[in-house]
Structure formats: structure tokens, C-alpha cells
Design an enzyme around this catalytic site. Structure first.
Site, short mmCIF file in Angstrom:
data_model
loop_
_atom_site.label_atom_id
_atom_site.label_comp_id
_atom_site.label_asym_id
_atom_site.label_seq_id
_atom_site.Cartn_x
_atom_site.Cartn_y
_atom_site.Cartn_z
N GLU A 261 0.86 -1.19 0.00
CA GLU A 261 0.00 0.00 0.00
C GLU A 261 0.89 1.23 0.00
O GLU A 261 1.18 1.78 -1.05
CB GLU A 261 -0.94 -0.03 1.20
CG GLU A 261 -2.08 0.96 1.08
CD GLU A 261 -3.21 0.64 2.06
OE1 GLU A 261 -4.12 1.46 2.18
OE2 GLU A 261 -3.19 -0.44 2.68
N GLU A 533 -2.37 0.67 13.50
CA GLU A 533 -3.51 1.01 12.66
C GLU A 533 -4.83 0.75 13.38
O GLU A 533 -5.79 1.51 13.25
CB GLU A 533 -3.47 0.20 11.37
CG GLU A 533 -4.63 0.46 10.42
CD GLU A 533 -4.51 -0.32 9.13
OE1 GLU A 533 -5.15 0.08 8.14
OE2 GLU A 533 -3.77 -1.33 9.11
#
Length: 674
Positions: A261, A533
Site C-alpha cells: 500500500e 492502525e
């Protein structure tokens, strides 16, 4: 040359070649000689090309380097290049080239491994002691053609084995093939990894800690702010915030640095911008990225979910796209440079126009065609009587519609666009009225009865004045009921500041000090060295959530702004930005006995440093030259306060506090503290 962002793997599902297929070099070298003469050398048809020892190099997958293919002195004058090929000429427009105002990515620091160990599976792994971003420099000695493999991971699984599931498709692997000539040193050129652990395969001979060195890479942003307090866990939290910022400020503000990502997610960037602007000098960094944002903005004003927009055709998510307005405003507040507002104004206007079109005549952004992320990764549970803290996306969208419109109105006023300022202020009034009618009951309860809904509405000034007290009570009771936060990416940055604004520091400190999931300190108790996260990225038993799961994600680190401005007490005056006039107002609480913050502003060093000793409050304030400050002393009585050893003369009692205005200098206050 390497594939890089241009044609390397970038995005989801083995996506690559986002910007083109053919690699090329465009270069201009300007030389000034000692005698003052100048010469310009450019890349043209006279250059030559060949393949070298870098066989493969990719951001996600890593690098393969065959040292046997090295050409000694290839970059020196007089090298024999007759076997090299002539270059081809690629016609490519130069009209869209701009110089980057952002500092370059550099090797900033080095880390030594803290230990080498063998996992239960029998693998050799080094622990760097810190989740970092960059590469390793390896010393190795062996036979020609021998290959050493380096693999990278952020975590170990519950059994203590090397864990790479959360990297998804990213191979994050470097291969080095020895040339067999004494001690060789390898460090990758065109890749980077997010890691704490390095697995070494096929190392010839005895691997020792001095053979591997961690090279920390990030944009060369200058440290500006620092925070410490009397609680070691909170200090580790601050360290984690800074490491996550460094690791994810690598030319663009990425969401994460390790998996397939590593993209410039706009939502993460906007919620973290105030904290980022305190920790480091990010003026040039954000200026560059905001230009990218404007360049990728769609004709209808939609802002991509990620910038640069390698995901294509994904745009317009509330709270994410609002980075177009919020980040320029944050940069202006920190540096008082109106150029960022003037340069981004067209982009800011276009985004508000996009929302205005989506909202329609009722001023409510509830268009079902739009894809929003909402309060991303808010608290969730599998309890059958409570599915999770879901805040309706149209409520969030309308709240941000109002907030960005308000900021745009202020921006227009600052840069002399008075008519625009008036028009946007009128639009904001209409949105606020529509929001209250649709999402707030006559008794002040939000239709989405969540911490995020109340934090948004209260902090964005969306609650009618006669209902603020009732809404604040609902908000506080929800926090009391759970005893923990339930917020996600959009609600979390506003949670403690909003509780403090309604006079509930007790609840804000309770959330800060909580060590169980979900909380900021839970990851710290689990050994985290960066921000996670998810609130429960790793479970207490050591198990790790599979799928989308990063151990280095700065969004929840946005709590830093509250630590600096509220707990330690250093604030920007919005009317006189960039600390031209600073507001000093510390807030002891949560069992803390000390907190200190310092910041290198454009004018010089600021400091707000308090401690409690023997029932006395000691507070040191530093105000740089050519600036002023307003100091508020908490729980103080005018007659009992000493400043620099003398009784106060020019100050006022404001309820339980004492307030005074000061010019530049260093001041030490002391008074009894209950």
C-alpha cells in the site's frame, strides 16, 4: 534507474505501470567552475546505457543485487564504455515539471540490532529494537555466487516466529549475490522496508550484530517540537508518534510503510496534520503534497482518496478529501504564510463546490452514490447486544461540509476575497441549521448517539447554543458508560480536546491513562514502538489480526496535539498565527506531576514546562523575541503567585486561574497548588 513510483508495483492486486511503461532519465547538471565560468550538461542522444548489478528493484518487493556484475570505476572519467549501448530518445512533455519544495529523502539515522535469536521454526532473526523504515547495511564475506536473503517484518507471532502475513502481497525481500572479493558491503538503492525484525537466510559464516546496521530513511524534515511528562508510558507514546511520523513521511504522507500500500491517504494526513506540524518542520513537505493533491483533483472538485492518485477514479470521501482545506489551513496556522492559502485556494473552493453540489438544496450531504469511509476503524465488538460505535456517514459528511466551508470562508477573508468570504459564511449558516434540524433532537441528543458524533458536532460548533450543555452531558455520559473510547480515525483526534472543552478533563485523562484495549497506551503495554492502525492490532495473547493490519500507522497519534497544547499548555493564537502571540495554559491532571513542551518557532524557542513538588506548582515559560504571550496559571490565587521570585503586579484573577500578558523572555512562576 529503477521502476519506483513510475512503473513499479503500487496499489492493490499487483497493480503496476501507473504512470508509464518506459523508463527514462531527464537530467540537467549546472556546473560553476572556480574561475566563474558555467556549463550546463543535459541528458541527450550522446549518453550511453547498460544493465548493471541491480537485477530487480521494487518498493513493495525489494531488491536483487548481483555484485558480480559491478563495473569498477564506471562513473569515473576515462571508463571504457565501448560495450555500452546508445540511448534512445523519448519524447515527453516538460510542461508539467515543477521543482519540489519538499526536503529530499535521506538516510537520517542508524540503528544497531539489540539481539540475534533463533525462532521456534529455526530461523535466524535480528531484532532492531524499534519499528523503523529504511534498509539495512550488511557486511558479508563469502564465495563468488553465494546468495544471502534478507526478509523484513514488523512483528513476531504469538509463538515467537517471524510474521509477514500483514505485508499481504509485498515480498519485502532483498537478495545479495556475492562477488567473492573479501569483505563486501551491501545496502539497497531503490527500495525501503517497514520493519523491526530482519530474517537472514544463507549468511556465510557466523552472523553477529555488528554485521547488520539499520539505515533510517525519511524526508529530511527538521525536528521542531518535543514533549515529555512524568509518566514513562506516555513518553513512550510520544516516541511512538514521532517514529510513525518519520516512517510515513517519506516524500509523501503515507498511511503505512510496510505492506502493499504505502499510499498518501488523505484522511490520515488531515487528522494528523496539527501533530505533524508540531513535531517537525513540514512546511515544504506539505506544500509539495498539496500541489500533488490539486493536480490530481478531478474537474468536478472531487479529491482522491490517495494522493498521488494511483488508485484512479476514487474520490470524494468525507473527512478524507477535506484534507484539501484542513491541511493548508493547518500549515498557515503553524507558519503564518498566506501563500499556501493563495496557492491552494482554487483547490479548496473546488472541494467545497463538490460538496455543495452533492448536498443539494437541503444542505445535507446524504447522497447514497458517494463512497465514504466514515469513522474508519471505530471500536467494534462481537457482543450480540452491541455491534459497535457506528456513526452515520451522512452525519459525518454534513459536519465536514460545514467545517470545510467555515475554514474556506476564513481563508477567503484572509487573502482579500471578501465576497467569497461572505458567501461561504452564508452557506455555513445554512448547513448548520440543516444539520441541527436533521441530526440533533430538540433535547440535544445526536441521532447517532456516539462519541464521534458528539465530538464532531461540539468541536465544529454545530450544536445550537441552547443545546450545547445538554449535548455535552450526553457526550460525557457515553464516555462514562463505556469507560473507554469508541472512536475511529475521524473521531479520535477530537475526543480528548472536546472533552476538555466541555470541562471534563477528568474523562479525557481517564481515556489517556487507560492501559487496556481500546486505548492509546494498550499498544505501549504490548511493546509497540510505533502507532498501530487498529486499537487491537495485536491481542493480549500475542495473536495478530489478519488482513489489513499495520503496526506503523500515524492516524491515532493525533492525540499528540492535545498533549502539547492542553496538557503541557502551548497553543497557537488563531488570530496571530505561527506563535506571534502564544497562549500558555497548562492543565495538570491524570496523576501527572510534570509535563513539558518546547517548540522551535519561526521566531525562536518556546517552552511551557510545569511540575508539582511538595504541593507547589512550578511553571517555566519561554517566549521568543518579537513575540508576546498570554499566560494562564491553573488553580492559582493572585496574591500567592511569584514570578521570577517576586510578587505579581500586573495580572488578573479569572475564577480559579490567574492570567497575565507578557513580552519575550523567560519566566518562572511558583505558587501553592492544591
Amino acid at each position: 534507474l529503477a521502476d519506483g513510483w513510475y512503473r513499479g508495483f503500487l496499489g492493490f492486486g499487483n497493480q503496476r505501470n501507473n504512470y508509464g511503461l518506459q523508463l527514462a532519465l531527464l537530467m540537467q547538471l549546472e556546473i560553476t567552475y572556480a574561475n566563474g565560468n558555467t556549463e550546463i550538461i543535459t541528458s541527450d542522444e550522446n549518453w550511453k546505457v547498460t544493465y548493471g548489478p541491480i537485477l530487480e528493484s521494487d518498493i513493495y518487493n525489494g531488491e536483487t543485487y548481483d555484485a558480480r556484475l559491478e563495473m569498477e570505476d564506471w562513473a569515473k572519467n576515462g571508463f571504457e564504455d565501448s560495450k555500452w549501448q546508445d540511448v534512445g530518445i523519448l519524447e515527453h512533455t516538460k510542461s508539467n515539471l515543477v521543482a519540489s519544495p519538499s526536503p529530499p529523502v535521506l538516510a537520517i539515522d542508524t540503528l544497531k540490532p539489540i539481539k540475534i535469536f533463533t525462532t521456534p521454526k529455526g530461523e535466524t532473526v535480528l531484532d532492531m529494537g524499534q519499528n523503523m523504515v529504511g534498509n539495512v547495511r550488511m557486511e558479508v564475506k563469502g564465495k563468488e555466487g553465494h546468495q544471502v536473503t534478507l526478509k523484513f517484518a514488523e512483528a513476531l507471532d504469538k509463538e515467537g516466529n517471524f510474521y509477514t502475513t500483514n505485508l499481504r502481497r509485498a515480498k519485502a525481500t532483498d537478495h545479495y549475490i556475492l562477488k567473492g572479493e573479501g569483505t563486501e558491503v551491501y545496502e539497497p538503492y531503490f527500495t525501503f522496508h517497514g520493519f523491526r525484525y530482519v530474517k537472514v537466510e544463507n549468511y556465510p559464516g557466523q552472523l553477529t550484530k555488528d554485521k547488520i546496521l539499520g539505515i533510517v530513511l525519511h524526508s529530511a524534515i527538521k525536528p521542531t517540537g518535543d514533549f515529555t511528562c512524568s509518566d514513562a508510558l506516555i513518553n513512550q507514546l510520544q516516541s511512538n508518534i514521532r517514529w510513525s511520523q518519520k516512517g510515513n513521511f517519506l516524500d509523501i504522507p503515507t498511511d503505512c510503510p510496510q505492506r502493499d500500500e504505502r499510499l498518501g491517504w488523505t484522511g490520515d494526513a488531515q487528522v494528523f496534520a496539527p501533530t505533524a506540524s508540531f513535531n517537525y518542520d513540514v512546511a515544504g513537505f506539505y506544500t509539495k503534497w498539496l500541489r500533488d493533491l490539486a493536480a490530481d483533483q478531478s474537474p468536478d472538485g472531487g479529491v482522491p482518496h490517495v494522493v498521488p492518485n494511483v488508485l484512479k477514479n476514487r474520490a470524494g470521501a468525507t473527512g478524507w478529501a477535506d484534507a484539501a482545506v484542513i491541511v493548508p489551513w493547518t500549515v498557515y496556522q503553524t507558519y503564518n504564510d498566506k501563500r499556501i492559502l493563495e496557492e491552494q485556494y482554487a483547490s479548496m473552493k473546488a472541494w467545497v463546490a463538490f460538496m455543495r453540489e452533492r448536498a443539494g438544496e437541503d444542505f445535507l450531504w446524504n447522497n447514497l452514490k458517494d463512497r465514504h469511509y466514515g469513522d474508519w476503524l471505530a471500536f467494534n465488538t462481537d457482543k450480540p447486544d452491541y455491534a459497535g460505535a457506528y456513526t452515520e456517514k451522512d452525519l459525518i459528511a454534513t459536519a465536514y461540509f460545514y467545517h470545510s466551508t467555515q475554514l474556506l470562508s476564513q481563508t477567503a477573508s484572509l487573502i482579500g476575497k471578501k465576497t467569497d468570504a461572505k458567501d461561504y459564511q452564508e452557506l455555513a449558516r445554512n448547513i448548520k441549521a440543516a444539520f441541527a434540524k436533521e441530526y440533533i433532537t430538540p433535547n440535544g441528543r445526536m441521532v447517532s448517539h456516539t462519541q464521534t458524533a458528539y465530538a464532531l458536532a461540539l468541536s465544529f460548533d454545530l450544536i445550537p447554543e441552547n443545546l450545547i450543555e445538554k449535548s455535552a452531558q450526553y457526550f460525557a455520559k457515553d464516555v462514562e458508560k463505556f469507560g473507554h473510547l469508541t472512536t475511529g480515525f475521524l473521531g479520535t483526534p477530537l475526543l480528548c480536546p472536546t472533552l476538555s472543552s466541555i470541562g471534563r478533563d477528568d474523562l479525557a485523562f481517564m481515556l489517556l491513562n487507560r492501559k487496556e484495549f481500546p486505548s492509546w497506551l494498550y499498544p505501549v503495554t504490548q511493546g509497540a514502538t510505533t502507532i498501530w492502525e487498529r486499537w487491537d492490532t495485536q491481542k493480549p495473547d500475542g495473536s495478530i489480526i489478519k488482513g489489513m493490519n499495520s503496526f506503523n500507522h500515524y492516524a491515532y497519534g493525533a492525540i499528540g496535539d492535545w498533549l502539547y497544547s492542553h496538557v503541557a499548555g502551548l497553543n497557537i493564537d488563531p488570530e496571530q498565527p505561527a506563535y506571534k502571540h502564544s497562549i500558555f495554559y497548562p492543565h495538570p491532571g491524570g496523576g501527572l506531576t510534570a509535563a513539558a513542551v518546547s517548540f522551535e518557532s519561526l521566531y525562536g524557542r518556546l517552552k511551557s514546562d510545569w511540575k508539582i513538588e511538595n504541593n507547589r506548582f512550578f511553571y517555566t515559560v519561554e517566549i521568543p523575541p518579537n513575540t508576546t504571550g498570554t499566560v494562564t496559571l491553573p488553580d492559582a490565587t493572585f496574591s500567592e503567585v511569584k514570578m521570577n521570585g517576586k510578587r505579581l503586579v500586573d495580572a488578573s484573577q479569572q475564577g480559579n486561574d490567574v492570567r497575565l500578558s507578557l513580552g519575550s523572555g523567560e519566566y518562572v512562576f511558583e505558587y501553592p497548588f492544591k
